[in-house]
Motif scaffolding. Structure first.
Motif: not given
Length: 449
Positions: A417-426
């Motif tokens: 989940a946290l990795s998905i959020f990183v991609v979204y923030y980028v």
């Protein structure tokens, strides 16, 4: 000229309101605007508290004897976010027709229905789950107040002060989340309403049993609801502004930037409200041996404080510049959380501090992004744009906890989940830079900064 009375602003034939007129602002406008701002903050703070009461109450429902499944309890936490998201667009438009005073009073006083209803339902452990679902949905009305409050308050202030004013209004209003998570764990342990509050529930603490009054977590908000609603009725003003046509406001649906700004608003406010809902569950799940219920309010507190800071910095340096920097810091916060939940590097302190960094930077981004709406959409379309973006952004309160839950079920931890959020923030950083921040951007949000 304005004459102030307890019912609001009375205007003569000139029907004049222009905060950008310096003499008018200094002589009359500033006093009127500040009074409406602080009353709005009081009502918005209470509304956010009502919106988020289930983030704490749901944690002890099963222990207190309510025959609900874990999935049902999680759903009670998520339902208010869905309701709040769905009504926000209509709230943002409705306030432009009824006026800030009238809408604030009505939207605040109606919150008595869910808080009294939830309090009553919690006095009986046999309350059907369907009743709880309805009451949780009604709590979501508190989330709608944000859109109407922000759409109303901005018109009181001159352009160069709107960022700070909206940041203060939204930021201190957002404190309602932190306030609820701080107060509810305290009031449910005390019979503060005596026999009027009903009988307590008994929970097993592992070292024995203790009595709790879960209903107090709802009843406690009835008092500020009544006080601040009346304060709005007798202290706020309906400005003599031209009522925008619905057709002109709905033109925002044809704007590409409406959808781009919605993506950015999900990143900022959606993260704030989503992490606020998930933070207590994440701490309990990752560090079950540590009692954290009295610490969870710190994250939303930093996020709320960050919002007016973001508005101030945006007024000074530009909304796009501040937002771009903050989303980069949010990525750093997420990466820190990923690092400190891994076996071998797992650390409560590292996890907790990384989350606080995420909350603080997200709150600042929330304030800075909000200042971009009036510049991009103008005064006629801004209320609808704010309403739509804030409505979709509020779905973060549902989806972020859901993604965490899905990640845990699929992989056994929250890293996916946290990795998905990183991609979204980028992705959000790229949108800010390309459309609003770079030299040849389509809209130069920071042109005069």
């Amino acid at each position: 000229m304005f004459v102030i009375n307890c019912g609001g602003v009375v205007v003569n034939q000139t029907n004049y309101w222009n905060p950008n007129d310096a003499p008018f602002w200094e002589s009359k406008g500033k006093r009127i605007a500040n009074r409406n701002l602080w009353i709005s903050i009081c009502n918005l703070l209470t509304a956010f508290s009502v919106w988020q009461i289930w983030s704490i109450l749901s944690l002890q429902l099963i222990d207190a004897g309510f025959n609900y499944s874990t999935d049902q309890v999680y759903m009670l936490t998520a339902i208010p976010a869905l309701t709040g998201a769905m009504v926000r667009f209509f709230y943002s438009i409705g306030v432009t027709y009824l006026g800030g005073k009238t809408w604030t009073f009505l939207s605040s006083i109606i919150l008595l229905v869910p808080v009294l209803g939830v309090g009553w339902a919690l006095t009986n452990t046999n309350t059907p789950y369907s009743i709880m679902v309805i009451l949780a949905a009604l709590c979501g009305l508190g989330g709608g107040n944000f859109a109407s409050s922000m759409a109303s308050i901005g018109t009181f202030f001159p352009r160069e002060r709107q960022g700070a004013a909206l940041g203060i209004n939204g930021g201190l209003g957002n404190l309602g989340v932190s306030l609820a998570q701080f107060i509810i764990p305290i009031v449910i342990t005390i019979p503060i309403f005596g026999v009027l509050g009903g009988a307590p529930q008994t929970i097993d603490t592992g070292n024995g049993t203790m009595s709790v009054w879960l209903q107090n977590g709802a009843f406690i908000w009835a008092i500020p609801i009544v006080v601040f609603s009346l304060l709005a009725l007798f202290g706020m003003d309906n400005l003599p502004l031209e009522k925008p046509k619905l057709s002109s406001q709905l033109k925002v649906f044809q704007r590409k930037h409406m959808y781009l700004m919605t993506i950015l608003y999900i990143m900022s406010f959606g993260s704030f409200i989503g992490y606020s809902a998930a933070f207590p569950l994440l701490l309990k799940g990752e560090f079950p041996h540590i009692s954290t219920i009295q610490l969870v309010f710190l994250g939303p507190l930093l996020g709320a404080i960050g919002r007016p800071v973001g508005g101030y910095l945006a007024d000074k340096f530009g909304g796009a510049k501040v937002s771009l920097l903050d989303v980069c810091i949010m990525v750093i916060g997420i990466l820190g959380i990923i690092f400190f939940v891994q076996e071998g590097t797992k650390s409560f302190l590292g996890f907790f501090l990384s989350f606080l960094l995420l909350f603080a930077s997200g709150g600042i981004a929330n304030g800075s992004i909000f200042t971009m709406f009036p510049i991009i959409f103008g005064p006629m379309e801004s209320p609808a744009a704010i309403g739509l973006a804030s409505a979709i952004g509020a779905f973060g309160g549902f989806f972020i906890p859901s993604i965490f839950g899905w990640s845990i079920e699929a992989t056994g931890n929250v890293s996916l989940a946290l990795s998905i959020f990183v991609v979204y923030y980028v992705l959000c950083a790229v949108v800010i830079w390309y459309y609003y921040s770079r030299k040849n951007a389509e809209i130069q949000v920071d042109l005069k900064k």
